[in-house]
Design an enzyme around this catalytic site. Structure first.
Site, PDB file in Angstrom:
ATOM      1  N   LYS A 185      -3.430  -1.282 -11.151  1.00 26.42           N
ATOM      2  CA  LYS A 185      -3.284   0.006 -10.914  1.00 26.42           C
ATOM      3  C   LYS A 185      -2.347   0.234  -9.685  1.00 26.42           C
ATOM      4  CE  LYS A 185      -5.324   3.016  -8.454  1.00 26.42           C
ATOM      5  NZ  LYS A 185      -4.180   3.752  -7.928  1.00 26.42           N
ATOM      6  N   GLU A 202      -6.971  -7.515   1.208  1.00 23.68           N
ATOM      7  CA  GLU A 202      -5.895  -7.557   2.227  1.00 23.68           C
ATOM      8  C   GLU A 202      -5.671  -6.216   2.668  1.00 23.68           C
ATOM      9  OE1 GLU A 202      -3.240  -6.747   4.054  1.00 23.68           O
ATOM     10  OE2 GLU A 202      -1.634  -7.618   3.011  1.00 23.68           O
ATOM     11  N   CYS A 250       1.469  -3.293   6.757  1.00 19.34           N
ATOM     12  CA  CYS A 250      -0.015  -3.985   7.093  1.00 19.34           C
ATOM     13  C   CYS A 250       0.088  -5.049   8.193  1.00 19.34           C
ATOM     14  CB  CYS A 250      -0.682  -4.560   5.848  1.00 19.34           C
ATOM     15  SG  CYS A 250       0.228  -5.947   5.176  1.00 19.34           S
ATOM     16  N   GLU A 271      -5.490   1.733  13.166  1.00 13.94           N
ATOM     17  CA  GLU A 271      -4.167   1.575  12.058  1.00 13.94           C
ATOM     18  C   GLU A 271      -3.424   2.998  11.877  1.00 13.94           C
ATOM     19  OE1 GLU A 271      -4.033   0.140   8.051  1.00 13.94           O
ATOM     20  OE2 GLU A 271      -2.769  -1.294   8.772  1.00 13.94           O
TER      21      GLU A 271
HETATM   22  P1  NAI Z   1      -5.976   3.757   0.187  1.00 16.31           P
HETATM   23  O1  NAI Z   1      -6.668   2.428   0.361  1.00 16.31           O
HETATM   24  O2  NAI Z   1      -6.798   4.975  -0.162  1.00 16.31           O
HETATM   25  O3  NAI Z   1      -5.127   3.478  -1.341  1.00 16.31           O
HETATM   26  C1  NAI Z   1      -4.677   2.083  -1.696  1.00 16.31           C
HETATM   27  C2  NAI Z   1      -4.801   2.011  -2.971  1.00 16.31           C
HETATM   28  O4  NAI Z   1      -6.230   1.928  -3.366  1.00 16.31           O
HETATM   29  C3  NAI Z   1      -4.233   2.869  -4.113  1.00 16.31           C
HETATM   30  O5  NAI Z   1      -3.582   2.190  -5.271  1.00 16.31           O
HETATM   31  C4  NAI Z   1      -5.335   3.803  -4.158  1.00 16.31           C
HETATM   32  O6  NAI Z   1      -5.248   4.489  -5.512  1.00 16.31           O
HETATM   33  C5  NAI Z   1      -6.487   3.008  -4.274  1.00 16.31           C
HETATM   34  N1  NAI Z   1      -7.755   3.652  -4.049  1.00 16.31           N
HETATM   35  C6  NAI Z   1      -8.057   4.644  -3.367  1.00 16.31           C
HETATM   36  N2  NAI Z   1      -9.502   4.899  -3.220  1.00 16.31           N
HETATM   37  C7  NAI Z   1      -9.995   4.124  -4.379  1.00 16.31           C
HETATM   38  C8  NAI Z   1     -11.317   3.798  -4.782  1.00 16.31           C
HETATM   39  N3  NAI Z   1     -12.299   4.537  -4.156  1.00 16.31           N
HETATM   40  N4  NAI Z   1     -11.434   2.801  -5.713  1.00 16.31           N
HETATM   41  C9  NAI Z   1     -10.709   2.054  -6.149  1.00 16.31           C
HETATM   42  N5  NAI Z   1      -9.174   2.353  -5.541  1.00 16.31           N
HETATM   43  C10 NAI Z   1      -9.087   3.170  -4.877  1.00 16.31           C
HETATM   44  O7  NAI Z   1      -4.831   4.076   1.140  1.00 16.31           O
HETATM   45  P2  NAI Z   1      -3.995   5.214   1.600  1.00 16.31           P
HETATM   46  O8  NAI Z   1      -5.040   6.521   1.289  1.00 16.31           O
HETATM   47  O9  NAI Z   1      -2.742   5.379   0.812  1.00 16.31           O
HETATM   48  O10 NAI Z   1      -3.635   5.147   3.149  1.00 16.31           O
HETATM   49  C11 NAI Z   1      -4.570   5.233   4.150  1.00 16.31           C
HETATM   50  C12 NAI Z   1      -4.409   4.135   5.112  1.00 16.31           C
HETATM   51  O11 NAI Z   1      -4.749   2.832   4.571  1.00 16.31           O
HETATM   52  C13 NAI Z   1      -3.168   4.205   5.694  1.00 16.31           C
HETATM   53  O12 NAI Z   1      -2.795   4.773   6.774  1.00 16.31           O
HETATM   54  C14 NAI Z   1      -3.144   2.733   6.251  1.00 16.31           C
HETATM   55  O13 NAI Z   1      -3.916   2.643   7.325  1.00 16.31           O
HETATM   56  C15 NAI Z   1      -3.947   2.229   5.239  1.00 16.31           C
HETATM   57  N6  NAI Z   1      -3.150   1.374   4.239  1.00 16.31           N
HETATM   58  C16 NAI Z   1      -3.207  -0.146   4.415  1.00 16.31           C
HETATM   59  C17 NAI Z   1      -2.362  -1.060   3.408  1.00 16.31           C
HETATM   60  C18 NAI Z   1      -2.184  -2.044   3.786  1.00 16.31           C
HETATM   61  O14 NAI Z   1      -1.054  -2.723   3.092  1.00 16.31           O
HETATM   62  N7  NAI Z   1      -3.003  -3.034   4.083  1.00 16.31           N
HETATM   63  C19 NAI Z   1      -1.520  -0.286   2.415  1.00 16.31           C
HETATM   64  C20 NAI Z   1      -1.731   1.368   2.274  1.00 16.31           C
HETATM   65  C21 NAI Z   1      -2.473   1.739   3.023  1.00 16.31           C
END
Ligand code: NAI
Ligand code: MG
Length: 499
Positions: free
Chosen positions: A188, A263, A297, A395
């Site tokens: 996904k 991660e 990240c 972050e």
């Molecule tokens: P997120 O963690 O909500 O999204 C990442 C992925 O998880 C997306 O594919 C999303 O659709 C999915 N997701 C969201 N809720 C879910 C659930 N309940 N069950 C399963 N999958 C789910 O991140 P978001 O909202 O885009 O960004 C928020 C913060 O997260 C950012 O400001 C940043 O701090 C952090 N982040 C960290 C990343 C990294 O590389 N470690 C990448 C993206 C965001």
């Protein structure tokens, strides 16, 4: 099928491409018929629609992955699985310009960075193509009347959930080791950036991936991600994203004792001793924090600077930050594009407000005024930051640097480790003894010396502490998709004689 997305651009009428998701070897709509919009962060225009996948679509994809796994993929020879990955790498290289442009239009990142991402994507497929034939078991040194072996087998159906900052590369980091191991996949992508992987999916059949081996279900987290995590036929979840969602995933996976690798985010320290090469150090601080708009990240967003160079360092970094050229990613001169979404821009802007209350501003500190459209944020440097401040502990995931002074090595190490996260760190010094002492003291999964950010597909990637667990890339990456089976072969013709 999938038509090419084109950025609307000012004054041009936008052409909205209709994408479909990829299930069981076919491009399909969501069962419920719903779609969501996909944007160009530089124009704020809608460039595409994608199916809003839900539980029913996830189930269709998982059932296809189950059929593909038991129906053959797990018994396809490692050589053939490797060749499929090599052909996938070739396709990425052949379509480099097209995929890079799409990635930039959809994510906002500078085109030059997208081109590097495509190279890294291809290299990742190649690496695991080669590794597929090197997944060996072991024969153990047991007594002479038996043979004991450890056989490696694929875990089964892998659910993979990825973020929007390196869309196609993150897909490769997840798909490639799973296929090398013999798993089948339901991936996904992030709802912000689903386009590049759907574009590459056009080639899946041609490279020899049977239907159902790799499925791509588009949709948001609660709608499509959560049902994937909860699906009883999915044996393993690999996730990259926020710590918040990482925790939700772990809780949900606990119900079926599903394997999980996470991660998550970071607040990585980038440590500068006064004996470091000054020019390189300033560049390294900017590169470590601002590359990919800071949506990284492993961003080195906590910059620790030794007191005797502190003032000069802040001034030099601020002067250079002000010269960073912002603009649409498609412009080759652009050094920093817009953030991925209005939501992310607002989240980062809210931290800028927090930061203005917690520390001093050396550069940036707001959203630029010179653009009519685009989710831009100024490259921002806060200094005299206390390590306990929110902008040092949380972050931000945008181009925001927090500079913290330190006196000596012991204090640098203490501050560096005072964080809930432990993804990455870097240390800059010309003293090799000091460099290695600091390397050994840092609680981080990746540590650079006199550089920050580049990584090799051969080397492990992942975090300590709340940055998650499990490792991607290298031979560690494939371990996450393997089971270990003990096989005992008795050679004693009267082995038991117990009763
Ligand atoms: P997120 O963690 O909500 O999204 C990442 C992925 O998880 C997306 O594919 C999303 O659709 C999915 N997701 C969201 N809720 C879910 C659930 N309940 N069950 C399963 N999958 C789910 O991140 P978001 O909202 O885009 O960004 C928020 C913060 O997260 C950012 O400001 C940043 O701090 C952090 N982040 C960290 C990343 C990294 O590389 N470690 C990448 C993206 C965001
Ligand atoms: Mg979220």
């Amino acid at each position: 099928m999938v038509s090419t997305a084109r950025a609307p651009g000012k004054g041009r009428k936008s052409e909205v491409a209709r994408y479909q998701m990829y299930i069981d070897g076919k491009f399909v709509d969501a069962a419920g018929g719903k779609t969501f919009d996909v944007y160009d962060p530089a124009t704020e225009g809608v460039i595409a629609t994608c199916p809003a996948g839900e539980a029913e679509d996830v189930d269709r994809a998982v059932q296809a992955a189950v059929r593909a796994f038991y129906g053959g993929w797990r018994s396809v020879s490692a050589q053939e699985r490797g060749r499929v990955l090599f052909r996938l790498a070739e396709r990425v290289r052949a379509r480099r310009a097209e995929l890079a442009e799409l990635e930039t239009i959809n994510s906002g990142k500078p085109i030059v960075e997208s081109e590097y991402d495509m190279d890294d994507t291809a290299t990742c497929f190649e690496y695991y193509g080669g590794l597929a034939t090197k997944i060996n078991g072991e024969v153990l040194p047991v007594p002479a009347d038996a043979i004991a072996m450890a056989m490696r087998e694929p875990v089964g159906i892998a659910g993979q959930i990825i973020p929007w900052n390196y869309p196609l590369m993150m897909a490769a980091w997840k798909i490639a080791p799973a296929l090398a191991a013999g798993c089948t996949v339901v991936l996904k992508p992030a709802e912000q950036t689903p386009l590049s992987i759907l574009k590459l999916a056009e080639d899946f059949e041609a490279v020899g991936l049977p239907p159902g081996v790799v499925n791509v279900v588009t949709g948001d987290g609660p709608g499509a991600g959560a049902p994937l995590v909860a699906h009883p036929k999915v044996r393993k979840i690999a996730f990259t994203g926020s710590a918040e969602v990482g925790k939700l995933i772990m809780r949900s996976a606990a119900d079926q004792l599903k394997r999980v690798s996470l991660e998550l985010g970071g607040k990585s320290p980038n440590i500068f001793f006064s004996d470091a090469d000054f020019e390189n150090a300033v560049d390294g601080a900017l590169f470590g924090t601002f590359i990919n708009q800071g949506e990284v990240c492993s961003a080195g967003s906590r910059v620790l600077v030794q007191q005797d160079i502190y003032k000069k360092f802040v001034d030099a970094a601020a002067a250079k930050a002000k010269t960073i050229r912002l603009g649409p990613g498609v412009d080759r001169e652009t050094k920093m594009g817009p953030l991925v979404s209005a939501e992310q821009r607002d989240r980062v802007a809210s931290y800028l407000k927090v930061g203005r209350g917690e520390a001093k501003v050396a550069a940036g500190g707001g959203t630029p005024k010179e653009f009519d459209t685009g989710w831009y944020v100024e490259p921002t440097i806060f200094y005299d930051v206390d390590n306990g401040a929110r902008i040092a502990q949380e972050e931000i995931f945008g181009p925001v640097m927090s500079v913290i002074p330190f006196r000596d090595e012991a204090e640098a190490i203490r501050i560096a480790n005072e964080s809930p996260y432990g993804l990455a760190a870097a240390v800059w010094t010309r003293d090799i003894f000091k460099a290695f002492r600091v390397v050994k003291s840092l609680e981080a999964g990746i540590v650079w010396v006199n550089h920050m950010q580049p990584t090799f597909v051969e080397a492990p990637w992942g975090g300590y502490k709340m940055s998650g667990f499990g490792r991607e890339l290298g031979h560690w990456g494939v371990e996450e998709y393997l089971e270990t089976k003990q096989v005992f072969i008795n050679l004693d013709e009267k082995p038991i004689g117990w009763y």
